[in-house]
Design a protein around this motif. Structure first.
Motif, PDB file in Angstrom:
ATOM      1  N   UNK A 191       0.801  -1.240   0.165  1.00  0.00           N
ATOM      2  CA  UNK A 191       0.070  -0.126  -0.178  1.00  0.00           C
ATOM      3  C   UNK A 191       0.839   1.299  -0.061  1.00  0.00           C
ATOM      4  N   UNK A 192       1.700   1.294  -0.907  1.00  0.00           N
ATOM      5  CA  UNK A 192       2.844   2.432  -1.020  1.00  0.00           C
ATOM      6  C   UNK A 192       2.650   2.967  -2.376  1.00  0.00           C
ATOM      7  N   UNK A 193       1.151   3.095  -2.873  1.00  0.00           N
ATOM      8  CA  UNK A 193       1.169   3.941  -4.213  1.00  0.00           C
ATOM      9  C   UNK A 193       1.226   5.245  -4.163  1.00  0.00           C
ATOM     10  N   UNK A 194       1.015   5.845  -3.103  1.00  0.00           N
ATOM     11  CA  UNK A 194       1.022   7.221  -2.546  1.00  0.00           C
ATOM     12  C   UNK A 194       2.479   7.760  -2.828  1.00  0.00           C
ATOM     13  N   UNK A 195       3.530   6.876  -2.278  1.00  0.00           N
ATOM     14  CA  UNK A 195       4.839   7.178  -2.446  1.00  0.00           C
ATOM     15  C   UNK A 195       5.117   7.230  -3.720  1.00  0.00           C
ATOM     16  N   UNK A 196       4.883   6.013  -4.501  1.00  0.00           N
ATOM     17  CA  UNK A 196       5.470   5.756  -5.917  1.00  0.00           C
ATOM     18  C   UNK A 196       4.749   7.150  -6.657  1.00  0.00           C
ATOM     19  N   UNK A 197       3.571   7.621  -6.228  1.00  0.00           N
ATOM     20  CA  UNK A 197       3.041   8.747  -6.923  1.00  0.00           C
ATOM     21  C   UNK A 197       3.768  10.086  -6.750  1.00  0.00           C
ATOM     22  N   UNK A 198       3.985  10.235  -5.621  1.00  0.00           N
ATOM     23  CA  UNK A 198       4.898  11.300  -5.374  1.00  0.00           C
ATOM     24  C   UNK A 198       6.184  11.361  -5.884  1.00  0.00           C
ATOM     25  N   UNK A 199       6.784  10.182  -6.016  1.00  0.00           N
ATOM     26  CA  UNK A 199       8.279  10.074  -6.506  1.00  0.00           C
ATOM     27  C   UNK A 199       8.034  10.400  -8.067  1.00  0.00           C
ATOM     28  N   UNK A 200       7.051   9.987  -8.689  1.00  0.00           N
ATOM     29  CA  UNK A 200       6.546  10.206 -10.279  1.00  0.00           C
ATOM     30  C   UNK A 200       6.443  11.913 -10.133  1.00  0.00           C
TER      31      UNK A 200
END
Length: 591
Positions: free
Chosen positions: A232-241
């Motif tokens: 559940x770290x999609x928000x982190x990957x989204x922020x990285x992008x």
């Protein structure tokens, strides 16, 4: 996937691959261009002839204007000559463009081949540290940018430069005084171009690097999609992008700002000579310093230079992008290391030794500590231990993928990292549970292990890894991958092992190479491999302890050290760590 050993790079801090200097880029571009002297001379000659034909019409029009006051008796003949010159120029220009395009394709093909050779020669450790994003962006975006520069910008710039030189030469022949107004734009263009070039290279390199970082982040997210979802770290990957996109946007915006400053100044500057020639030329005519024909022809010549000057300025940006891309492509060569010819090197028996080997993935957190190990030629050694004990790390160092941070790995008394790359890859092979099936036929995939292997040897290799049952059904000429035969993970692993049999390295390191195969089938497969690879040194990094039982010796690892070393029976009798692992494994099998 079968990975031959390669040179490591001592610095673990580099994030991207090197970038070539301006001097290296210029030297390489000159060498590559001059590699085809006949084609280059032919293309330039055609362009020069086309430009020379274009100089005839303005001169004839100037004469016609001057003669108009005395009648137009020769107007028809002059018009016919103008039409003929234009037609001849168009024909020559068509042949010139074709010759330039053909030369550009040859140069581009050679550059691409050299780049592929450099990428394939990269040490695996360097590839891993650079990440997929940097290599993907260089092999896609940079190659595309360079293709555009080679196909369009370089020939168009040469054409424009030749046209400008010939046209200005024609103005000088009309009268040296008429050439003076053409110099009005030189200070403006020189200053603006100098300002732009001093900033463009760094700007485009930064833009390319930011794109590589963006590609890296997206690649990681896509490849690790299941992990991202599970944790559940999609928000982190989204922020990285978002951050990567912001950096790429800022870099692209900077180069756009450079163009918005440079191009308007240039567009204004190259119109100035036309106005200056018309005004000053008129004054010359009024004072009897130039004929009406000469002034008219000079104005038309200067007007004729607007298009090539505009083309040069427009292509200057493409050349800067292409130059930055070429610098990144050439920079790959700086990470490949020495490419000595190994043909004269005599192969020894294959004695592999680790002496005081230490390694750290992160500073202060050793993965290996002072490991000493000698693997005798033809010996089968199993390395066992709990997860995180350092087994795979030791295997990668023994394969030469990473250099040790302390101590050294030697093969036949020679430091492994000092061997030529081809020799290293022939000496030691590492096979992991990772594998790759390339698009193409089964025969093509097998030929990667040994290009000269005939069908009989390929079939024998497939039989050796228990793969002929399914391979015989599909045939060696069956296409694999998307749109063809889809192999299961176990079959892909067997294919990787068959390549290994064909490659026939002197030292083989198996890191869970049969993990995707059914345990019973894996045991048969390992025994078949052992028979085929008899006489070869085999190091098996094992989680299944039956592999250790079949080995000549077993090395037991704990916390980055070898704590026990001996045969299966000796270690069981010792009653130490290995005996405990064996008891747990036996209990698990009974359960």
């Amino acid at each position: 996937m079968t990975t031959m050993s390669s040179v490591g790079v001592t610095s673990a801090s580099s994030v991207t691959l090197p970038v070539a200097s301006v001097r290296e880029v210029r030297s390489y571009a000159s060498r590559l261009t001059l590699h085809y002297p006949v084609e280059l001379a032919g293309a330039l000659a055609l362009h020069a002839l086309a430009a020379a034909c274009g100089l005839l019409a303005p001169r004839l029009l100037g004469d016609l204007v001057e003669q108009s006051g005395r009648g137009v008796d020769h107007a028809a003949r002059t018009g016919l000559l103008i039409c003929l010159s234009v037609a001849l120029q168009a024909g020559l220009l068509q042949f010139a463009v074709f010759a330039s395009a053909r030369l550009g394709e040859k140069v581009l093909a050679e550059l691409r081949e050299e780049f592929v050779d450099r990428v394939l020669a990269l040490p695996l450790a360097t590839v891993e540290r650079a990440g997929a994003g940097d290599l993907v962006s260089r092999t896609t975006r940079d190659v595309d940018a360079l293709s555009q520069a080679v196909r369009q910008a370089v020939p168009n710039t040469l054409i424009s430069a030749g046209t400008i030189v010939l046209t200005l030469g024609a103005v000088v022949l009309l009268g040296p005084l008429l050439a003076l107004p053409c110099l009005v734009a030189v200070p403006v263009l020189w200053s603006a171009t100098r300002w732009y070039l001093r900033r463009a290279r760094a700007g485009y390199l930064a833009a390319n690097a930011s794109y590589a970082q963006l590609t890296e982040g997206l690649t990681e997210t896509v490849e690790g999609a299941r992990t991202v979802e599970a944790l559940r770290i999609a928000h982190r990957r989204d922020e990285r992008a978002r951050q990567d996109i912001a950096r790429s946007y800022a870099a692209e915006r900077h180069t756009l700002w450079l163009r918005t400053v440079f191009l308007p100044i240039s567009d204004t500057a190259y119109v100035l000579p036309v106005v200056a020639t018309l005004v000053i030329g008129g004054l010359y005519y009024l004072h009897g310093m130039a004929s009406l024909a000469a002034v008219t022809a000079a104005v038309l010549y200067v007007q004729q230079t607007i298009e090539p000057v505009d083309a040069m300025i427009a292509q200057l940006d493409t050349l800067q992008v292409g130059g930055a891309s070429l610098a990144r492509l050439l920079g790959v060569a700086e990470a490949t290391g020495s490419q000595e010819d190994p043909t004269d090197r005599q192969s020894g028996p294959g004695l592999l030794r680790a002496v005081g080997v230490g390694y750290e993935y992160r500073a202060g957190q050793p993965a290996l500590c002072g490991v000493d190990l000698e693997v005798r030629p033809g010996e089968r050694l199993a390395i066992v231990g709990a997860s995180g004990a350092g087994k795979s790390t030791l295997g990668r160092l023994l394969a030469g993928i990473h250099p040790p941070h302390s101590g050294e790995v030697l093969v036949d008394g020679t430091v492994l990292a000092e061997l030529p790359l081809d020799e290293r890859r022939r000496q030691v092979a590492l096979v992991t549970q990772e594998h790759h099936v390339f698009h193409g036929t089964l025969r093509d995939n097998l030929a990667l292990g040994r290009a000269a292997a005939d069908e009989q040897r390929m079939v024998a290799a497939l039989r050796a890894v228990e793969a002929w049952e399914w391979a015989g059904e599909v045939g060696l000429d069956a296409r694999l991958g998307a749109g063809g035969v889809e192999l299961s993970p176990a079959q892909s692993q067997q294919l990787a092992l068959a390549r290994l049999v064909l490659a026939d390295p002197r030292v083989l390191i198996l890191d869970e190479a049969t993990s995707l195969v059914d345990p019973r089938a894996a045991r048969r497969l390992e025994r078949s491999l052992a028979a085929v690879l008899a006489g070869r040194t085999v190091i098996a990094i094992a989680h299944r302890l039956h592999t250790a039982r079949d080995a000549d010796r077993v090395a037991v690892m704990e916390a980055g050290r070898i704590v026990e070393l001996g045969s299966h029976d000796e270690l069981l009798a010792l009653g130490g760590v290995y005996a405990g692992l064996w008891a747990v494994g036996a209990a698990a099998e009974e359960g």
